[in-house]
Write a protein that holds these residues in place. Structure first.
Motif, PDB file in Angstrom:
ATOM      1  N   ALA A 141       0.830  -1.211   0.000  1.00 15.12           N
ATOM      2  CA  ALA A 141       0.000   0.000   0.000  1.00 15.12           C
ATOM      3  C   ALA A 141       0.859   1.255   0.000  1.00 15.12           C
ATOM      4  O   ALA A 141       0.573   2.229  -0.705  1.00 15.12           O
ATOM      5  N   ALA A 142       1.943   1.242   0.791  1.00 12.21           N
ATOM      6  CA  ALA A 142       2.839   2.403   0.859  1.00 12.21           C
ATOM      7  C   ALA A 142       3.483   2.671  -0.498  1.00 12.21           C
ATOM      8  O   ALA A 142       3.593   3.830  -0.927  1.00 12.21           O
ATOM      9  N   LEU A 143       3.904   1.616  -1.189  1.00 13.27           N
ATOM     10  CA  LEU A 143       4.540   1.786  -2.500  1.00 13.27           C
ATOM     11  C   LEU A 143       3.536   2.304  -3.537  1.00 13.27           C
ATOM     12  O   LEU A 143       3.865   3.168  -4.357  1.00 13.27           O
ATOM     13  N   LEU A 144       2.315   1.780  -3.504  1.00  7.88           N
ATOM     14  CA  LEU A 144       1.290   2.253  -4.433  1.00  7.88           C
ATOM     15  C   LEU A 144       0.982   3.729  -4.207  1.00  7.88           C
ATOM     16  O   LEU A 144       0.888   4.514  -5.154  1.00  7.88           O
ATOM     17  N   LEU A 145       0.827   4.105  -2.937  1.00  5.00           N
ATOM     18  CA  LEU A 145       0.538   5.499  -2.621  1.00  5.00           C
ATOM     19  C   LEU A 145       1.722   6.408  -2.945  1.00  5.00           C
ATOM     20  O   LEU A 145       1.559   7.584  -3.250  1.00  5.00           O
ATOM     21  N   THR A 146       2.924   5.855  -2.868  1.00  7.71           N
ATOM     22  CA  THR A 146       4.125   6.634  -3.177  1.00  7.71           C
ATOM     23  C   THR A 146       4.200   6.979  -4.660  1.00  7.71           C
ATOM     24  O   THR A 146       4.455   8.130  -5.038  1.00  7.71           O
ATOM     25  N   LEU A 202      -2.944   9.783   5.561  1.00  8.79           N
ATOM     26  CA  LEU A 202      -4.220   9.396   6.158  1.00  8.79           C
ATOM     27  C   LEU A 202      -4.693   8.056   5.610  1.00  8.79           C
ATOM     28  O   LEU A 202      -5.129   7.179   6.380  1.00  8.79           O
ATOM     29  N   PHE A 203      -4.619   7.868   4.298  1.00 13.51           N
ATOM     30  CA  PHE A 203      -5.048   6.609   3.685  1.00 13.51           C
ATOM     31  C   PHE A 203      -4.237   5.430   4.210  1.00 13.51           C
ATOM     32  O   PHE A 203      -4.783   4.384   4.546  1.00 13.51           O
ATOM     33  N   LEU A 204      -2.910   5.590   4.249  1.00 19.97           N
ATOM     34  CA  LEU A 204      -2.048   4.483   4.653  1.00 19.97           C
ATOM     35  C   LEU A 204      -2.269   4.119   6.114  1.00 19.97           C
ATOM     36  O   LEU A 204      -2.378   2.935   6.458  1.00 19.97           O
ATOM     37  N   LEU A 205      -2.351   5.115   6.979  1.00 24.55           N
ATOM     38  CA  LEU A 205      -2.526   4.826   8.397  1.00 24.55           C
ATOM     39  C   LEU A 205      -3.902   4.213   8.669  1.00 24.55           C
ATOM     40  O   LEU A 205      -4.036   3.314   9.510  1.00 24.55           O
ATOM     41  N   PHE A 250      -5.590   2.351   6.538  1.00 19.69           N
ATOM     42  CA  PHE A 250      -5.468   0.973   6.041  1.00 19.69           C
ATOM     43  C   PHE A 250      -4.756   0.099   7.064  1.00 19.69           C
ATOM     44  O   PHE A 250      -5.169  -1.039   7.337  1.00 19.69           O
ATOM     45  N   TYR A 251      -3.705   0.624   7.652  1.00 18.72           N
ATOM     46  CA  TYR A 251      -2.942  -0.122   8.657  1.00 18.72           C
ATOM     47  C   TYR A 251      -3.810  -0.452   9.869  1.00 18.72           C
ATOM     48  O   TYR A 251      -3.851  -1.600  10.336  1.00 18.72           O
ATOM     49  N   TYR A 252      -4.535   0.538  10.383  1.00 14.46           N
ATOM     50  CA  TYR A 252      -5.351   0.297  11.571  1.00 14.46           C
ATOM     51  C   TYR A 252      -6.523  -0.632  11.280  1.00 14.46           C
ATOM     52  O   TYR A 252      -6.922  -1.428  12.138  1.00 14.46           O
ATOM     53  N   LEU A 253      -7.080  -0.550  10.083  1.00 19.09           N
ATOM     54  CA  LEU A 253      -8.179  -1.446   9.735  1.00 19.09           C
ATOM     55  C   LEU A 253      -7.713  -2.897   9.623  1.00 19.09           C
ATOM     56  O   LEU A 253      -8.474  -3.823   9.902  1.00 19.09           O
ATOM     57  N   LEU A 254      -6.466  -3.092   9.230  1.00 23.54           N
ATOM     58  CA  LEU A 254      -5.920  -4.453   9.132  1.00 23.54           C
ATOM     59  C   LEU A 254      -5.379  -4.971  10.461  1.00 23.54           C
ATOM     60  O   LEU A 254      -5.277  -6.180  10.660  1.00 23.54           O
ATOM     61  N   SER A 255      -5.023  -4.076  11.356  1.00 24.74           N
ATOM     62  CA  SER A 255      -4.295  -4.441  12.562  1.00 24.74           C
ATOM     63  C   SER A 255      -5.114  -5.320  13.501  1.00 24.74           C
ATOM     64  O   SER A 255      -6.342  -5.227  13.569  1.00 24.74           O
ATOM     65  N   THR A 256      -4.406  -6.154  14.254  1.00 22.81           N
ATOM     66  CA  THR A 256      -5.064  -6.973  15.278  1.00 22.81           C
ATOM     67  C   THR A 256      -5.198  -6.223  16.598  1.00 22.81           C
ATOM     68  O   THR A 256      -5.908  -6.671  17.494  1.00 22.81           O
TER      69      THR A 256
END
Length: 458
Positions: A346-351, A367-370, A372-378
């Protein structure tokens, strides 16, 4: 003078009454609340959130009024022991270790507490109160956090309440700094600077940072200061500040690739070198032969062992365990190993697919990357979402404001024996978050559909 007071009261009596009510509710929250009493916690939080909305609506251009009450709300907690988190015991433990010349990355509390000759102030109380999970692992707090812990324990006079007061004042000052630089950055981005009060008066920020002593506030201070300097084209000064943010909490590392386009290749190399040099300088005092192994082991646990307030992961777990007879402890390790890979993609795509040369676009990419990270996080502790809350203030998105309101539902876990999560409450939280995300996606569909089109193969 009395006439001026009367006149001021007549003009502002509703915000004044709202402020008095908020002060009372914050006092109840700080000194008369057990985290197991979820419905009392929820009622107080909902009332405080409503009051904060009305205060900003009534007084959004009255900087002095909102600034003063924001500080007063925080000072209510000054002498209170945090009641929603026990992390502060580990902060004090690590600080005391450094004062006594012991590297917190080299030994676990469980190892030290049984060591012959080991002695730090309040050792047994700190060890017992931090919880068994923290006590059996090496410290996972980055080097600059450790420096802060050492300073507050030194100033706190080797007492727990003294250290709490020093930590609290540090975080209050950090929030004032965030308000200052956020308003300046908003002006540079041609946005209304009163938006900064949606951070400064947000009950989640006040309760989790000042109240429960989470150092996201200090990290965000350095982060927003660095972004403000970047907006002023002062990247060489911004680099060490950005490094300080990383060395307080690792999250800003996620955004480093975005600066390639923003600065251009050559200028970004200089920025990265300055960030790297600053990080190494902060790390060196704590370096040991076992540092990287111990630290990597502890940080890795967040991806493969811990789970709290997870969103889509809970759905994956439910399906995998119920229909495919997956073992939960095996599933979380496999899932945890997958998440970093997805975040990197995701980071590379957004970059490379976003026009990050523009600072507004750069912040939206963050904002998008963070998100995405929190939505995936356990593991998504309530205070994690405060970073999202700050980022949305500089964009047209508002979903994180809603998340900062509903994330309190995750504390329903503490009302249950064994702190088992109530997935109905968690489901309600994430339903609201996804509903807001979908609404804003459709609201800005012209922009977002172009972005999605760029991701598709041509």
């Amino acid at each position: 003078m009395p006439h001026q007071f009367i006149r001021y009261w007549q003009l502002h009596y509703i915000p004044i009454l709202l402020s008095i009510g908020s002060l009372i509710f914050y006092a109840v929250f700080a000194y008369n609340l057990e985290r197991e009493d979820f419905f009392k916690l929820l009622a107080l939080f909902v009332a405080l959130f409503f009051f904060s909305i009305k205060l900003i609506q009534f007084e959004k251009w009255n900087f002095k009024f909102l600034w003063v009450i924001g500080i007063l709300f925080r000072l209510v907690f000054l002498f209170a022991e945090p009641n929603l988190s026990q992390d502060f015991y580990r902060f004090i433990w690590d600080g005391e270790l450094i004062k006594n010349g012991i590297n917190p990355y080299s030994f676990t509390p469980d190892e030290l507490i049984v060591s012959e000759g080991f002695a730090i102030p309040n050792a047994h109380e700190l060890h017992q109160s931090m919880g068994s999970l923290s006590a059996k692992h090496y410290s996972n707090y980055p080097p600059l956090s450790q420096v802060v812990f050492a300073c507050v324990t030194l100033l706190g006079g080797s007492t727990i309440i003294g250290s709490i007061i020093c930590m609290r004042l540090t975080l209050v000052l950090a929030d004032i700094g965030i308000l200052y630089f956020a308003r300046k950055l908003l002006r540079n981005l041609n946005r209304s600077n009163h938006m900064a009060f949606w951070y400064f008066l947000n009950p989640l920020v006040i309760i989790e940072l000042t109240g429960n002593l989470h150092f996201e506030g200090l990290m965000l201070f350095f982060f927003v200061w660095a972004i403000y300097l970047i907006s002023k084209h002062q990247r060489k000064w911004a680099a060490p500040l950005y490094a300080c943010a990383i060395m307080l909490k690792l999250v800003p590392l996620l955004f480093l690739p975005f600066f390639v386009k923003h600065f251009g290749f050559k200028k970004s190399i200089v920025f990265y070198l300055l960030v790297a040099i600053s990080c190494v300088a902060l790390l060196l005092p704590f370096y040991s032969t076992s540092f990287f192994d111990n630290y990597a082991e502890t940080v890795g646990l967040w991806f493969s062992n811990f789970e709290f307030n997870a969103g889509p992961y809970n759905l994956v777990k439910k399906i995998a365990v119920s229909h495919f007879e997956a073992k939960p402890w095996v599933l979380i390790k496999a899932y945890g190993g997958l998440v970093p890979k997805l975040i990197l993609i995701a980071a590379l795509l957004l970059t490379f697919l976003r026009k990050n040369q523009n600072l507004n676009t750069l912040i939206v990419s963050m904002l998008f990357l963070l998100t995405f990270y929190y939505l995936l996080s356990t593991t998504v502790h309530p205070w994690y979402t405060i970073f999202l809350l700050l980022l949305v203030l500089f964009t047209d998105y508002r979903f994180a404001l809603l998340w900062s309101a509903v994330v309190i539902l995750s504390y329903s876990a503490y009302a249950n024996p064994g702190f088992d999560e109530n997935l109905w409450w968690i489901g309600l939280e994430y339903f609201a978050v996804f509903a807001a995300l979908i609404y804003e996606f459709l609201k800005f569909k012209g922009y977002n559909l172009i972005f999605l089109k760029n991701l598709l193969p041509k």
